[in-house]
Enzyme design. Structure first.
Site, PDB file in Angstrom:
ATOM      1  N   GLU A 228     -11.570   0.328  -3.289  1.00 32.50           N
ATOM      2  CA  GLU A 228     -10.977   0.732  -2.270  1.00 32.50           C
ATOM      3  C   GLU A 228      -9.606   1.703  -2.483  1.00 32.50           C
ATOM      4  O   GLU A 228      -9.481   2.051  -3.509  1.00 32.50           O
ATOM      5  CB  GLU A 228     -10.402  -0.374  -1.164  1.00 32.50           C
ATOM      6  CG  GLU A 228      -9.581  -1.401  -1.693  1.00 32.50           C
ATOM      7  CD  GLU A 228      -9.161  -2.621  -0.804  1.00 32.50           C
ATOM      8  OE1 GLU A 228      -9.582  -2.575   0.362  1.00 32.50           O
ATOM      9  OE2 GLU A 228      -8.492  -3.390  -1.231  1.00 32.50           O
TER      10      GLU A 228
ATOM     11  N   ASP B 212       1.022  -1.047   0.095  1.00 32.45           N
ATOM     12  CA  ASP B 212       0.001   0.151   0.040  1.00 32.45           C
ATOM     13  C   ASP B 212       0.928   1.180   0.094  1.00 32.45           C
ATOM     14  O   ASP B 212       0.609   2.068   1.005  1.00 32.45           O
ATOM     15  CB  ASP B 212      -0.892  -0.003   1.272  1.00 32.45           C
ATOM     16  CG  ASP B 212      -1.791  -1.162   1.475  1.00 32.45           C
ATOM     17  OD1 ASP B 212      -2.083  -1.786   0.597  1.00 32.45           O
ATOM     18  OD2 ASP B 212      -1.987  -1.690   2.668  1.00 32.45           O
TER      19      ASP B 212
END
Ligand code: FUB
Length: 449
Positions: free
Chosen positions: A210, A36
């Protein structure tokens, strides 16, 4: 002020001492799992704020699921040499976080009014909130800490994957996800919402969305996000002319990862006049895709502002200094037959990879090696060959000038072999390593001196 100065000095010194097991190739961090990546440019340096995957066991986390207890930050001046500044926020040091949850998912960081604001999701302690994630902030005077976590999370935010964005007029926004993607204005203090959370409309209705990350270029606001269109996440984007939209779904930045890694998660920066996509894959954990590794590839725009699709590479970005270990297994191009890559040690993937050449003329090309003024007289090769074998090194491409020939002695041990180099050219060159005859050779790295 003085206290912070001393702390900053201690942090900087620690960062210098910390292992620098990082590289110019993909993945960029090789001594721990990272995921991420939220990349930022602060004062001419690139900082990456990733999640930190670890392996769950009976005592920590949930086996078979994401497990994260802290965050590190990494920085680089050239996208090739990365410094690990160590842990900046840890679950058991944040008052409101359930320190048994190992749920410190995708974070981000931004600079505003002299301070750095680090946003991170986690599960809170209160029993009634256990089901859901919320988002907290930690504040620092430098991009690498010390970050002081706020005692409570941001009110009225339920979700994961925070992404702060500051518009040209100074207004700050926070984006996050909770099945949908949300946006709200932030107050000047960067710690509270200044508007009701709004679901961003017109995004794909089916399939998980997301990881929002917003950036602006030439007046176009790009909302990028991972989305499961088919079976795993691919990176998509929508564009608009205001940070709060409306946004129109425009295209795919990166297709589903060939590895099958179920998640992907992106950020986009411009650095020294080039745009880059940061994302992740499960390079160091091919059998378990909750242990991921961050990567970088160049990103390009079409004239109309749309984004050209990015193909994941092993070579990644940045120049590799010829005097450093050149990990040719992170190749730019590879011959159709007889060349492959494998882990050096399948039980310890952090040891990295090796290139295997086992067919006459099989080759591997590694681009963008910086030879400086070409002062090098020899090449060192870490290689082994059970039969004894020979390889050669060409410049530019497989038909380019031969600059070295290397004999690898017969045996099952790794050797460091030195060979004479001639005909080098100054500046940035590609190198090609190829097999001379049919005796197989394995190469860990090469470097010049
Ligand atoms: O890293 C945990 C979660 O996986 C992130 O929060 C999501 O974006 C996905 O990458």
């Amino acid at each position: 002020m003085r206290y912070h100065g001393v702390l900053a000095f201690i942090f900087a010194t620690l960062a210098f001492i910390l292992a620098n097991n990082t590289s110019a190739q993909n993945p960029i961090i090789n001594d721990q799992f990272t995921a991420d990546p939220s990349a930022r440019v602060f004062d001419g340096k690139v900082y990456v704020y990733p999640s930190h995957d670890i392996l769950a066991n009976e005592k920590r986390g949930r086996i078979g699921w994401f497990c994260m207890e802290d965050y590190h930050v990494f920085s680089s001046l050239n996208l090739a040499d990365w410094t690990d500044h160590g842990v900046i926020v840890r679950q058991n040091k944040v008052e409101w976080v359930d320190s048994t949850s190992y749920s410190m998912w995708a974070p981000d960081c931004i600079y505003q009014n002299g301070k750095y604001y680090f946003y991170f999701p986690a599960r809170r302690k209160n029993a009634e909130m256990r089901r859901g994630f919320t988002i907290g902030v930690a504040v620092s005077e430098t991009p690498y800490g010390p970050f002081i976590p706020q005692a409570t999370p941001i009110e009225n935010v339920h979700g994961i994957d925070p992404n702060p964005f500051i518009d040209k007029d100074g207004q700050a926004y926070l984006y996050w996800s909770a099945r949908n993607i949300y946006v709200a204005k932030l107050k000047d203090n960067m710690l509270e919402l200044d508007s009701e959370p709004m679901i961003i409309p017109n995004l794909p209705e089916e399939g998980l969305k997301e990881g929002p990350y917003v950036f602006e270029r030439n007046g176009i606001y790009y909302l990028t996000y991972p989305h499961v269109q088919d079976s795993t996440e691919r990176l998509e984007y929508a564009i608009g002319d205001h940070p709060m939209g409306p946004f129109q779904v425009t295209g795919v930045i990166m297709d589903e990862l060939p590895s099958g890694c179920w998640t992907n998660h992106q950020s986009v920066i411009e650095f020294n006049d080039q745009w880059y996509l940061f994302y992740h894959d499960n390079d160091l954990s091919p059998r378990f895709d909750k242990n991921r590794s961050i990567r970088i590839d160049s990103l390009f725009f079409n004239n109309d502002g749309t984004i050209k699709k990015v193909t994941p590479t092993l070579r990644g970005v940045g120049l590799t200094d010829a005097s450093q270990k050149i990990q040719i297994d992170r190749y730019s191009y590879i011959s159709m037959d007889g060349a492959s890559v494998a882990f050096l040690d399948t039980l310890n993937t952090f040891a990295g990879w090796k290139a295997i050449l086992d067919t006459p003329k099989a080759w591997i090309q590694y681009n963008s090696v910086d030879f400086g003024s070409a002062r090098f007289k020899s090449v060192h090769v870490r290689a082994q060959s059970s039969t004894g074998g020979g390889m050669q090194i060409n410049l530019n491409n497989i038909d380019g000038p031969i600059i070295a020939q290397v004999e690898i002695p017969q045996g099952n041990e790794w050797n460091n072999i030195k060979a004479h180099v001639s005909g080098l050219k100054p500046g940035v060159q590609n190198v090609v390593v190829s097999l001379i005859d049919k005796k197989p050779v394995e190469v860990d790295w090469i470097c010049f001196d």
